[in-house]
Every structure is written in structure tokens, then in C-alpha cells.
Design an enzyme around this catalytic site. Structure first.
Site, PDB file in Angstrom:
ATOM      1  N   ILE A  49       0.837  -1.205   0.000  1.00 44.26           N
ATOM      2  CA  ILE A  49       0.000   0.000   0.000  1.00 44.26           C
ATOM      3  C   ILE A  49       0.874   1.258   0.000  1.00 44.26           C
ATOM      4  O   ILE A  49       0.605   2.219  -0.723  1.00 44.26           O
ATOM      5  CB  ILE A  49      -0.950  -0.027   1.228  1.00 44.26           C
ATOM      6  CG1 ILE A  49      -1.973  -1.153   1.061  1.00 44.26           C
ATOM      7  CG2 ILE A  49      -1.632   1.326   1.425  1.00 44.26           C
ATOM      8  CD1 ILE A  49      -2.795  -1.476   2.312  1.00 44.26           C
ATOM      9  N   ASP A  89      13.231   2.444  11.483  1.00 40.94           N
ATOM     10  CA  ASP A  89      12.269   1.559  12.138  1.00 40.94           C
ATOM     11  C   ASP A  89      11.332   2.465  12.922  1.00 40.94           C
ATOM     12  O   ASP A  89      11.779   3.215  13.804  1.00 40.94           O
ATOM     13  CB  ASP A  89      13.039   0.609  13.074  1.00 40.94           C
ATOM     14  CG  ASP A  89      12.119  -0.394  13.767  1.00 40.94           C
ATOM     15  OD1 ASP A  89      10.942  -0.055  14.023  1.00 40.94           O
ATOM     16  OD2 ASP A  89      12.585  -1.509  14.055  1.00 40.94           O
ATOM     17  N   ASN A 110       2.216   4.636   7.643  1.00 39.09           N
ATOM     18  CA  ASN A 110       1.539   3.478   7.059  1.00 39.09           C
ATOM     19  C   ASN A 110       2.167   2.134   7.435  1.00 39.09           C
ATOM     20  O   ASN A 110       1.529   1.091   7.299  1.00 39.09           O
ATOM     21  CB  ASN A 110       1.545   3.681   5.526  1.00 39.09           C
ATOM     22  CG  ASN A 110       1.266   2.430   4.749  1.00 39.09           C
ATOM     23  OD1 ASN A 110       0.125   1.999   4.677  1.00 39.09           O
ATOM     24  ND2 ASN A 110       2.302   1.816   4.188  1.00 39.09           N
ATOM     25  N   SER A 119      -7.372   0.371   9.620  1.00 39.39           N
ATOM     26  CA  SER A 119      -7.820  -0.841   8.932  1.00 39.39           C
ATOM     27  C   SER A 119      -9.303  -1.032   9.215  1.00 39.39           C
ATOM     28  O   SER A 119      -9.812  -0.526  10.228  1.00 39.39           O
ATOM     29  CB  SER A 119      -7.068  -2.061   9.474  1.00 39.39           C
ATOM     30  OG  SER A 119      -7.648  -3.257   8.996  1.00 39.39           O
ATOM     31  N   TYR A 155      -3.665  -7.005  16.460  1.00 40.10           N
ATOM     32  CA  TYR A 155      -3.808  -6.179  15.251  1.00 40.10           C
ATOM     33  C   TYR A 155      -5.073  -5.324  15.351  1.00 40.10           C
ATOM     34  O   TYR A 155      -5.038  -4.110  15.143  1.00 40.10           O
ATOM     35  CB  TYR A 155      -3.872  -7.088  14.016  1.00 40.10           C
ATOM     36  CG  TYR A 155      -3.910  -6.343  12.697  1.00 40.10           C
ATOM     37  CD1 TYR A 155      -2.734  -5.915  12.087  1.00 40.10           C
ATOM     38  CD2 TYR A 155      -5.118  -6.071  12.054  1.00 40.10           C
ATOM     39  CE1 TYR A 155      -2.765  -5.227  10.873  1.00 40.10           C
ATOM     40  CE2 TYR A 155      -5.158  -5.390  10.843  1.00 40.10           C
ATOM     41  CZ  TYR A 155      -3.972  -4.972  10.259  1.00 40.10           C
ATOM     42  OH  TYR A 155      -4.006  -4.290   9.055  1.00 40.10           O
ATOM     43  N   LYS A 208      -5.200  -1.197  15.578  1.00 38.03           N
ATOM     44  CA  LYS A 208      -5.804  -0.369  14.528  1.00 38.03           C
ATOM     45  C   LYS A 208      -6.936   0.491  15.088  1.00 38.03           C
ATOM     46  O   LYS A 208      -7.132   1.633  14.651  1.00 38.03           O
ATOM     47  CB  LYS A 208      -6.298  -1.250  13.375  1.00 38.03           C
ATOM     48  CG  LYS A 208      -5.156  -1.951  12.629  1.00 38.03           C
ATOM     49  CD  LYS A 208      -4.202  -0.948  11.985  1.00 38.03           C
ATOM     50  CE  LYS A 208      -3.152  -1.597  11.120  1.00 38.03           C
ATOM     51  NZ  LYS A 208      -2.278  -0.628  10.453  1.00 38.03           N
TER      52      LYS A 208
HETATM   53  P1  NAD Z   1       3.282  -4.990   3.406  1.00 34.36           P
HETATM   54  O1  NAD Z   1       3.741  -6.034   4.356  1.00 34.36           O
HETATM   55  O2  NAD Z   1       3.191  -5.300   1.952  1.00 34.36           O
HETATM   56  O3  NAD Z   1       4.199  -3.673   3.566  1.00 34.36           O
HETATM   57  C1  NAD Z   1       4.522  -3.161   4.829  1.00 34.36           C
HETATM   58  C2  NAD Z   1       5.834  -2.413   4.728  1.00 34.36           C
HETATM   59  O4  NAD Z   1       6.118  -1.895   6.042  1.00 34.36           O
HETATM   60  C3  NAD Z   1       7.022  -3.298   4.348  1.00 34.36           C
HETATM   61  O5  NAD Z   1       7.776  -2.678   3.328  1.00 34.36           O
HETATM   62  C4  NAD Z   1       7.818  -3.436   5.638  1.00 34.36           C
HETATM   63  O6  NAD Z   1       9.209  -3.608   5.438  1.00 34.36           O
HETATM   64  C5  NAD Z   1       7.491  -2.121   6.329  1.00 34.36           C
HETATM   65  N1  NAD Z   1       7.688  -2.184   7.778  1.00 34.36           N
HETATM   66  C6  NAD Z   1       7.337  -3.195   8.617  1.00 34.36           C
HETATM   67  N2  NAD Z   1       7.711  -2.911   9.867  1.00 34.36           N
HETATM   68  C7  NAD Z   1       8.304  -1.688   9.832  1.00 34.36           C
HETATM   69  C8  NAD Z   1       8.906  -0.857  10.817  1.00 34.36           C
HETATM   70  N3  NAD Z   1       8.987  -1.247  12.103  1.00 34.36           N
HETATM   71  N4  NAD Z   1       9.410   0.339  10.438  1.00 34.36           N
HETATM   72  C9  NAD Z   1       9.358   0.737   9.141  1.00 34.36           C
HETATM   73  N5  NAD Z   1       8.806  -0.023   8.166  1.00 34.36           N
HETATM   74  C10 NAD Z   1       8.290  -1.215   8.507  1.00 34.36           C
HETATM   75  O7  NAD Z   1       1.870  -4.526   4.002  1.00 34.36           O
HETATM   76  P2  NAD Z   1       0.662  -3.679   3.365  1.00 34.36           P
HETATM   77  O8  NAD Z   1      -0.431  -4.627   3.078  1.00 34.36           O
HETATM   78  O9  NAD Z   1       1.154  -2.769   2.305  1.00 34.36           O
HETATM   79  O10 NAD Z   1       0.221  -2.864   4.664  1.00 34.36           O
HETATM   80  C11 NAD Z   1       0.504  -1.492   4.835  1.00 34.36           C
HETATM   81  C12 NAD Z   1      -0.385  -0.971   5.952  1.00 34.36           C
HETATM   82  O11 NAD Z   1      -1.752  -1.183   5.595  1.00 34.36           O
HETATM   83  C13 NAD Z   1      -0.189  -1.693   7.294  1.00 34.36           C
HETATM   84  O12 NAD Z   1      -0.335  -0.744   8.336  1.00 34.36           O
HETATM   85  C14 NAD Z   1      -1.368  -2.668   7.320  1.00 34.36           C
HETATM   86  O13 NAD Z   1      -1.726  -3.013   8.634  1.00 34.36           O
HETATM   87  C15 NAD Z   1      -2.418  -1.846   6.640  1.00 34.36           C
HETATM   88  N6  NAD Z   1      -3.535  -2.611   6.079  1.00 34.36           N
HETATM   89  C16 NAD Z   1      -3.304  -3.607   5.177  1.00 34.36           C
HETATM   90  C17 NAD Z   1      -4.390  -4.306   4.677  1.00 34.36           C
HETATM   91  C18 NAD Z   1      -4.213  -5.427   3.680  1.00 34.36           C
HETATM   92  O14 NAD Z   1      -5.173  -6.194   3.503  1.00 34.36           O
HETATM   93  N7  NAD Z   1      -3.072  -5.556   3.031  1.00 34.36           N
HETATM   94  C19 NAD Z   1      -5.689  -3.989   5.092  1.00 34.36           C
HETATM   95  C20 NAD Z   1      -5.872  -2.971   6.016  1.00 34.36           C
HETATM   96  C21 NAD Z   1      -4.785  -2.273   6.495  1.00 34.36           C
END
Ligand code: NAD
Length: 258
Positions: A23, A69, A96, A148, A163, A167
Site C-alpha cells: 500500500i 524503524d 503506514n 484498517s 492487530y 488499529k
Molecule cells: P506490506 O507487508 O506489503 O508492507 C509493509 C511495509 O512496512 C514493508 O515494506 C515493511 O518492510 C514495512 N515495515 C514493517 N515494519 C516496519 C517498521 N517497524 N518500520 C518501518 N517499516 C516497517 O503490508 P501492506 O499490506 O502494504 O500494509 C501497509 C499498511 O496497511 C499496514 O499498516 C497494514 O496493517 C495496513 N492494512 C493492510 C491491509 C491489507 O489487507 N493488506 C488492510 C488494512 C490495512
């Protein structure tokens, strides 16, 4: 100036945490396409660099890749300093980065609970705080936090209490910051995506087998795509959303409607 022109982000300076993939990457691409210079912030610096190069090639904007981080205050602080030092200001921040763990509550260790809360909730606080400090000094800025649909409903069948709690916390944190900073030019909003096809879902060994079941529950019969979150974020980052603060935007194909 027409509305579409007003929605552009030409010259704006934005950082995106978790921007290397999923995302974050998709929204960063939309910000870049709309004209902004972007810092891709991630723990995975190799992937962040690849994304920054890809977006620079595609859109010609200035791109930074920064390793930070979001759970470590010093790293978040120095990342923000680097962005402002390089770009001169900060117009928007997309907080994000997040992770998911699917563990039954009775089996969850303290460390597992803490890790999810630290990244998803404390990480958003630290990042929004660092961005907010800069923006309050400037007198303007827009912060977008990723919550989320799990802030609104309890997902089934997978157990994910940490989680969901993290959220829900992001939404109330967003509203709290929005009220604190409303008179000082800093807006804070959140997005609440439904299931979106990214590494987090498509390649997670515990979640991947559940996709068919989720799709059966979904009114639209499918997951969302990262691109389907782009325009709301461009809107929130830009100058046509000046009365929008403290709001949460559920983008879930009606998943949480019943
Ligand atoms: P993803 O796992 O594809 O990407 C997450 C990114 O965050 C990765 O590049 C990872 O390296 C980075 N990351 C993880 N821990 C970190 C830290 N401590 N510091 C800095 N970077 C860090 O996930 P996504 O699906 O793109 O999710 C992005 C956001 O959207 C998250 O907050 C997730 O909870 C939220 N979200 C995702 C979904 C879904 O269905 N994919 C739905 C609702 C919300």
C-alpha cells in the site's frame, strides 16, 4: 484553477513509512504522479531504494530512500530531520508501516503482543509526532495514518486481537491529534482499508489460504487492490481537503456494512 488542478501535489514534500512495497509503495507512486517529491521510509532499505529508483524513473521527481524503524524514536527523529533537511519542508506524512500476526489470544506471548502494538500503534504515534512537530512549526501539514477495517470489525476466521486493538487505537489517536492540532494548521486523518492484495495478505502463509473465504464474505466478492487507495490519499495530502480532519475513511467494498 479547476478542481482537478487543485488536487495536484506539485512541489509538495511527503514521506511514506512502509513505502518500499504494498500500500505504501502504491500511494507513494500516486503522490509522485501528482507531482510530489517523496521519501520512501522503510526498515527494508534495499527494497526502499528499488522503489525510490523506480518512482524517480517513472515520474522524474526527487526521491529519497531512508532506513528507519518506526518503533525507534531516534530513527524516526533522524529520518524526519533528513527529509526536512533535504526537501526544506514537510507537506504531508503517510504513517503506514504495519504488520499483522494471527495468533490465538490465549497463546500469544507478551513479546508478540508488544511487537504488533509497537509497530502499528506506537510507530504511528512516533511518526505522526515527528511529522507534527515540523508541521506545527511550519503552520501547515497533513498527516494520514493507516488504520484498517479491523479497527471497526473483528475479522474472522483468523485470530488477530493485537492487530485489531492496534488499529482501533490508530483511529482514536488520529482523532486526538486532529483535535489538538486543528487550530494550528495540521490536519490528521486515517484510512481503513478492507482486505487488500499485498505481501501482507497474498504471501502470508497463515492468511493466503483464507482468501477464498474472505471473498465469499465480501459484498463485491473480491479483495481490493492497492491502487484503489491512491485517490483518497492524494485528496487527504492536498489542498482540497482543508476542512477534512479527524476523519477515518473506510475503503472496503462494503465489507463492514453488515
Ligand atoms: P506490506 O507487508 O506489503 O508492507 C509493509 C511495509 O512496512 C514493508 O515494506 C515493511 O518492510 C514495512 N515495515 C514493517 N515494519 C516496519 C517498521 N517497524 N518500520 C518501518 N517499516 C516497517 O503490508 P501492506 O499490506 O502494504 O500494509 C501497509 C499498511 O496497511 C499496514 O499498516 C497494514 O496493517 C495496513 N492494512 C493492510 C491491509 C491489507 O489487507 N493488506 C488492510 C488494512 C490495512
Amino acid at each position: 484553477m479547476g478542481i482537478i488542478e487543485k488536487m495536484r501535489l506539485d512541489g509538495k514534500k511527503i514521506f511514506v513509512t512502509g513505502g518500499a512495497r504494498g500500500i505504501g509503495k502504491s500511494v507513494a507512486a500516486a503522490f509522485a504522479e501528482a507531482g510530489a517529491d517523496i521519501a520512501i521510509v522503510d526498515v527494508d532499505i534495499a527494497e526502499a531504494k528499488k522503489t525510490a529508483d523506480e518512482l524517480a524513473d517513472a515520474y522524474g521527481n526527487r526521491m529519497l530512500a531512508i532506513k528507519a524503524d518506526v518503533t525507534i524514536p531516534e530513527e524516526v527523529h533522524s529520518m524526519t530531520e533528513q527529509v526536512v533537511g533535504t526537501f526544506g519542508r514537510l507537506d504531508a506524512a503517510f504513517c503506514n508501516a504495519g504488520i499483522c500476526m494471527n495468533i490465538p489470544a490465549e497463546e500469544m506471548t507478551f513479546e508478540q503482543w508488544k511487537k504488533v502494538i509497537d509497530i502499528n500503534l506506537t510507530g504511528v504515534f512516533l511518526t505522526a509526532q515527528a511529522a507534527g512537530r515540523v508541521m506545527l512549526r511550519q503552520g501547515f501539514g497533513s498527516i494520514i495514518n493507516t488504520a484498517s477495517m479491523s479497527a471497526h470489525i473483528v475479522n474472522v476466521p483468523q485470530p488477530q486481537c493485537a492487530y485489531n486493538a492496534s488499529k482501533a487505537g490508530v483511529i482514536q489517536l488520529t482523532k486526538s491529534l486532529a483535535v489538538e492540532w486543528a487550530k494550528r494548521g495540521v490536519r490528521v486523518n486515517s484510512i481503513s482499508p478492507g482486505y487488500i492484495g499485498t505481501e501482507l495478505t497474498l504471501n502470508s502463509p497463515s492468511l493466503k489460504p483464507l482468501i477464498e473465504q474472505w471473498n465469499d464474505m465480501a459484498p463485491m466478492g473480491r479483495m481490493g487492490r492497492p491502487e484503489e487507495l491512491q485517490s483518497i490519499c492524494v485528496y487527504l495530502a492536498g489542498d482540497t481537503s482543508t476542512f477534512t480532519t479527524g476523519s477515518d475513511f473506510v475503503i472496503d467494498g462494503a465489507f463492514t456494512c453488515f
